[in-house]
Design an enzyme around this catalytic site. Sequence first.
Site, mmCIF file in Angstrom:
data_model
loop_
_atom_site.group_PDB
_atom_site.id
_atom_site.type_symbol
_atom_site.label_atom_id
_atom_site.label_comp_id
_atom_site.label_asym_id
_atom_site.label_seq_id
_atom_site.Cartn_x
_atom_site.Cartn_y
_atom_site.Cartn_z
ATOM 1 N N GLY A 11 0.473 8.265 2.813
ATOM 2 C CA GLY A 11 0.766 6.868 3.160
ATOM 3 C C GLY A 11 2.231 6.534 2.977
ATOM 4 N NE ARG A 14 1.899 0.506 8.094
ATOM 5 C CZ ARG A 14 0.857 -0.106 7.530
ATOM 6 N NH1 ARG A 14 1.031 -1.241 6.878
ATOM 7 N NH2 ARG A 14 -0.339 0.406 7.632
ATOM 8 C CG ASP A 68 -8.551 9.809 8.313
ATOM 9 O OD1 ASP A 68 -8.196 9.278 7.236
ATOM 10 O OD2 ASP A 68 -9.661 9.608 8.850
ATOM 11 C CG ASN A 95 1.254 4.941 -1.466
ATOM 12 O OD1 ASN A 95 1.329 3.951 -2.198
ATOM 13 N ND2 ASN A 95 1.452 4.853 -0.152
ATOM 14 C CB SER A 147 -5.129 -1.730 -7.576
ATOM 15 O OG SER A 147 -5.149 -3.143 -7.641
ATOM 16 C CE1 TYR A 160 -6.937 -1.609 -2.351
ATOM 17 C CE2 TYR A 160 -6.992 -3.062 -4.258
ATOM 18 C CZ TYR A 160 -6.292 -2.219 -3.407
ATOM 19 O OH TYR A 160 -4.963 -1.982 -3.638
ATOM 20 C CB ALA A 162 -15.821 0.444 -6.240
ATOM 21 C CE LYS A 164 -6.179 1.221 -4.518
ATOM 22 N NZ LYS A 164 -5.242 2.285 -4.140
ATOM 23 C CB ILE A 193 3.413 -4.708 -4.548
ATOM 24 C CG1 ILE A 193 3.010 -4.159 -5.938
ATOM 25 C CG2 ILE A 193 4.770 -4.167 -4.095
ATOM 26 C CD1 ILE A 193 3.920 -4.482 -7.090
HETATM 27 P P1 NAP Z 1 0.506 -0.773 3.299
HETATM 28 O O1 NAP Z 1 1.819 -1.464 3.403
HETATM 29 O O2 NAP Z 1 -0.654 -1.298 4.062
HETATM 30 O O3 NAP Z 1 0.721 0.793 3.619
HETATM 31 C C1 NAP Z 1 -0.371 1.669 3.583
HETATM 32 C C2 NAP Z 1 0.091 3.067 3.899
HETATM 33 O O4 NAP Z 1 -1.079 3.926 3.877
HETATM 34 C C3 NAP Z 1 0.696 3.202 5.278
HETATM 35 O O5 NAP Z 1 1.776 4.094 5.235
HETATM 36 C C4 NAP Z 1 -0.459 3.777 6.117
HETATM 37 O O6 NAP Z 1 -0.031 4.598 7.192
HETATM 38 C C5 NAP Z 1 -1.152 4.647 5.091
HETATM 39 N N1 NAP Z 1 -2.559 4.899 5.454
HETATM 40 C C6 NAP Z 1 -3.540 3.998 5.651
HETATM 41 N N2 NAP Z 1 -4.680 4.630 5.986
HETATM 42 C C7 NAP Z 1 -4.401 5.954 6.003
HETATM 43 C C8 NAP Z 1 -5.151 7.116 6.282
HETATM 44 N N3 NAP Z 1 -6.453 7.053 6.630
HETATM 45 N N4 NAP Z 1 -4.547 8.328 6.194
HETATM 46 C C9 NAP Z 1 -3.228 8.422 5.864
HETATM 47 N N5 NAP Z 1 -2.449 7.359 5.584
HETATM 48 C C10 NAP Z 1 -3.035 6.138 5.660
HETATM 49 O O7 NAP Z 1 0.002 -0.729 1.771
HETATM 50 P P2 NAP Z 1 0.810 -0.905 0.404
HETATM 51 O O8 NAP Z 1 0.692 -2.313 -0.010
HETATM 52 O O9 NAP Z 1 2.123 -0.246 0.491
HETATM 53 O O10 NAP Z 1 -0.173 -0.071 -0.572
HETATM 54 C C11 NAP Z 1 0.092 1.273 -0.938
HETATM 55 C C12 NAP Z 1 -0.875 1.651 -2.066
HETATM 56 O O11 NAP Z 1 -0.681 0.774 -3.163
HETATM 57 C C13 NAP Z 1 -2.343 1.530 -1.669
HETATM 58 O O12 NAP Z 1 -3.089 2.554 -2.279
HETATM 59 C C14 NAP Z 1 -2.733 0.187 -2.256
HETATM 60 O O13 NAP Z 1 -4.108 0.104 -2.522
HETATM 61 C C15 NAP Z 1 -1.906 0.177 -3.528
HETATM 62 N N6 NAP Z 1 -1.678 -1.151 -4.072
HETATM 63 C C16 NAP Z 1 -1.002 -2.098 -3.369
HETATM 64 C C17 NAP Z 1 -0.801 -3.348 -3.944
HETATM 65 C C18 NAP Z 1 -0.055 -4.430 -3.235
HETATM 66 O O14 NAP Z 1 0.006 -5.557 -3.787
HETATM 67 N N7 NAP Z 1 0.554 -4.198 -2.077
HETATM 68 C C19 NAP Z 1 -1.313 -3.635 -5.187
HETATM 69 C C20 NAP Z 1 -2.005 -2.641 -5.872
HETATM 70 C C21 NAP Z 1 -2.172 -1.409 -5.308
HETATM 71 P P3 NAP Z 1 -0.030 4.024 8.733
HETATM 72 O O15 NAP Z 1 0.972 2.931 8.738
HETATM 73 O O16 NAP Z 1 0.380 5.172 9.560
HETATM 74 O O17 NAP Z 1 -1.413 3.567 9.032
#
Ligand code: NAP
Length: 253
Positions: A11, A14, A68, A95, A147, A160, A162, A164, A193
């Site tokens: 991931g 982004r 994937d 990630n 998370s 979600y 579950a 994490k 975030i």
């Molecule tokens: P995001 O901006 O939505 O980015 C998600 C990333 O995961 C993207 O690069 C996406 O790639 C990739 N992805 C999604 N499905 C995928 C798959 N099936 N196979 C491979 N890659 C995949 O999310 P984020 O906020 O940066 O979150 C990153 C991590 O931090 C996640 O695990 C999330 O649960 C965790 N987190 C986030 C927050 C928050 O507040 N943002 C809080 C706690 C935990 P594509 O763009 O190519 O689809």
Amino acid sequence: MSLNKRAIVTGGTRGIGRAIVKELAARSCCGVLFSDVAFIYNSCDECAEEIQQEINDPGTKIFAFKADASSFEEAEETVSKAIEKLGGVDILVNNAGITRDNLMLRMTPEDFDTVLNINLRSVFNYTKAVMKHMIKQRYGRIVNIASVVGLIGNPGQANYAASKAGIIGFTKSVARELATRNITVNAIAPGFIETEMTEKLTDQQREILLRNIPMQRFGKPEDVAKVVGFLCSKDADYITGQVINVDGGMVMS
Ligand code: NAP
């Protein structure tokens, strides 16, 4: 072991993952990290190109793989290709993650399975694919992005939360299995975030969240990426099986 560390990040296109790729690829002043990075993404081809251009450091190799993360077969194939390009693997950052929020009354089995497969099964897939290489070289750093929701729960996020909470249990178990091989396995639990994942929240939801953050601000992807960098550095050699919250004080245990 090579001087340059070699990292795989799922991931990476982004939000938090993108900041992690940049953090690991950054050449630090004191020689703590010199990483070549292979990142995995699922859909955003333009994002993958962008990030490669943004880093654009002749001394750092960056490779992008479209796959994937929830598929075991694709993970095996991708890790094997990444290792061929990088010349090995020292660091894995799990990630990739998604949300499919709904109250339990309305949550479908498909939404439950999709979130568990992408968020948790992917951690199993990539850890399994890299660990034999890490065991052989007696060195590895694995960081899983969980998370705070996995610690305290959240209405509308049973799937979600579950996934994490599962990552946290997985992290501690594998840390115990791999500790004698000089492989550390830790988790980071981000709070709120600012990324595309959290853009969907309404102003009212944001206001309520802010009230529960002692530092009175949302986090930046870099806040999480810096902790990943630390956990992969020499300074963290004696840390394993831990969950580090990066949440502005939202959850204190
Ligand atoms: P995001 O901006 O939505 O980015 C998600 C990333 O995961 C993207 O690069 C996406 O790639 C990739 N992805 C999604 N499905 C995928 C798959 N099936 N196979 C491979 N890659 C995949 O999310 P984020 O906020 O940066 O979150 C990153 C991590 O931090 C996640 O695990 C999330 O649960 C965790 N987190 C986030 C927050 C928050 O507040 N943002 C809080 C706690 C935990 P594509 O763009 O190519 O689809």
